[in-house]
Design an enzyme around this catalytic site. Structure first.
Site, mmCIF file in Angstrom:
data_model
loop_
_atom_site.group_PDB
_atom_site.id
_atom_site.type_symbol
_atom_site.label_atom_id
_atom_site.label_comp_id
_atom_site.label_asym_id
_atom_site.label_seq_id
_atom_site.Cartn_x
_atom_site.Cartn_y
_atom_site.Cartn_z
ATOM 1 N N ASP A 67 92.348 7.502 35.881
ATOM 2 C CA ASP A 67 92.819 8.175 34.670
ATOM 3 C C ASP A 67 92.133 7.646 33.410
ATOM 4 O OD1 ASP A 67 94.063 5.700 34.850
ATOM 5 O OD2 ASP A 67 96.053 6.513 35.152
ATOM 6 N N ASN A 135 108.511 3.464 35.672
ATOM 7 C CA ASN A 135 109.210 4.718 35.985
ATOM 8 C C ASN A 135 108.721 5.347 37.287
ATOM 9 O OD1 ASN A 135 106.705 5.686 35.288
ATOM 10 N ND2 ASN A 135 107.389 6.995 33.607
ATOM 11 N N GLU A 142 103.542 11.273 35.946
ATOM 12 C CA GLU A 142 104.868 10.848 35.500
ATOM 13 C C GLU A 142 105.945 11.525 36.355
ATOM 14 O OE1 GLU A 142 104.849 8.428 33.579
ATOM 15 O OE2 GLU A 142 103.993 8.768 31.594
HETATM 16 C C1 F6R Z 1 96.298 2.830 35.377
HETATM 17 C C2 F6R Z 1 97.333 3.577 36.053
HETATM 18 C C3 F6R Z 1 98.775 3.281 35.883
HETATM 19 C C4 F6R Z 1 99.090 1.792 36.044
HETATM 20 C C5 F6R Z 1 100.578 1.551 35.780
HETATM 21 C C6 F6R Z 1 100.912 0.068 35.822
HETATM 22 O O1 F6R Z 1 95.018 3.317 35.728
HETATM 23 O O2 F6R Z 1 96.996 4.485 36.731
HETATM 24 O O3 F6R Z 1 99.523 4.020 36.823
HETATM 25 O O4 F6R Z 1 98.764 1.380 37.336
HETATM 26 O O5 F6R Z 1 100.945 2.050 34.528
HETATM 27 O O6 F6R Z 1 100.284 -0.569 34.753
HETATM 28 P P1 F6R Z 1 100.316 -2.142 34.617
HETATM 29 O O7 F6R Z 1 99.500 -2.676 35.739
HETATM 30 O O8 F6R Z 1 99.711 -2.409 33.280
HETATM 31 O O9 F6R Z 1 101.744 -2.560 34.718
#
Ligand code: F6R
Length: 241
Positions: A67, A135, A142
């Site tokens: 992403d 979440n 999401e």
């Molecule tokens: C990032 C992504 C997100 C993260 C998630 C956890 O490329 O796809 O899904 O894996 O938000 O983020 P952290 O590791 O910062 O807690």
């Protein structure tokens, strides 16, 4: 799902790096699906450390990132382009033309997302690295995202915007949208390496493993995949039986 619980983040990163580099040993022209955020930083640091000791060649590797924020310039230090260059790509011999990250400034999003999805179909991902949001999001899928979703432009949830605001100095400039691989795109990877660290992730991890497959927890879709290796530190695993 195979689940490994390790003592702490350091061990999680070490184990994940071994699996990552083992994939490269098995197949020199591996296609990696990459994730950003705090969780994989230790993995990337370890990969760079071991690469510098010699014996690994990334020149035939292709990478697809999950992403990127929208709208954001690739030069912005909060962009996932900047992050990936900083933690990984600038330190290994990956060929820049083999690096694919969603374009955070593209004008025609739909055409771009179709192209990205096709590139992934033409270069099936051997190993996809995944983290999880508090979440239950994977990539920026999401809660409420369709399990059949493909690469597309999405709105970020207020919760995700709040959590990710920790990285932004100017809180008014936090992107509210992102381009993300879809859940279906992610499930097409041949192998998935899922990482979670810290008590804040424990509930989402529990729902992913024990909950029903549901739009409320996008990560629960991983139950449908045959080759998911989950590595958790003790805190992220604290709700598991
Ligand atoms: C990032 C992504 C997100 C993260 C998630 C956890 O490329 O796809 O899904 O894996 O938000 O983020 P952290 O590791 O910062 O807690």
């Amino acid at each position: 799902m195979e689940i490994i619980i390790v003592e702490n983040y350091k061990e999680l990163s070490q184990k994940a790096a071994e699996i990552f580099l083992n994939q490269l040993n098995i197949k020199l022209n591996s296609v990696f699906g990459l994730s950003t955020g705090s969780t994989p930083v230790g993995l990337y640091n370890k990969v760079v450390e071991l690469y510098k000791k010699g014996g690994y060649d990334f020149s035939f590797v292709k990478t697809f990132n999950l992403d990127e924020y929208y709208l954001i310039s690739s030069e912005n230090k909060n962009s996932y382009h900047f992050f990936m260059n900083d933690v990984l790509f600038n330190h290994i011999n990956v060929d820049k033309k083999n690096i694919f990250i969603p374009d955070g400034e593209v004008k025609d999003c739909d055409a771009f997302c179709d192209w990205y999805e096709k590139e992934i179909s033409n270069n099936p991902i051997d190993l996809q690295i995944l983290g999880i949001g508090e979440n239950g999001h994977i990539g920026f899928n999401e809660p409420g995202s369709s399990l059949d979703s493909k690469t597309r432009l999405v709105d970020l949830s207020p919760e995700t915007i709040k959590i990710n605001s920790r990285f932004f100095d100017d809180k008014n400039n936090i992107p509210r949208q992102a381009i993300t691989m879809g859940i279906d795109t992610i499930l097409k990877a041949k192998n998935i390496l899922f990482l979670a660290s810290g008590a804040k992730k424990a509930k989402a991890v529990y729902d992913m493993i024990y909950g029903n497959i549901s739009l409320d927890c996008p990560a629960s879709a991983l139950q449908r995949h045959k080759k998911v290796l989950v590595i958790l530190d003790k805190d992220a695993a604290e709700l598991l039986k």
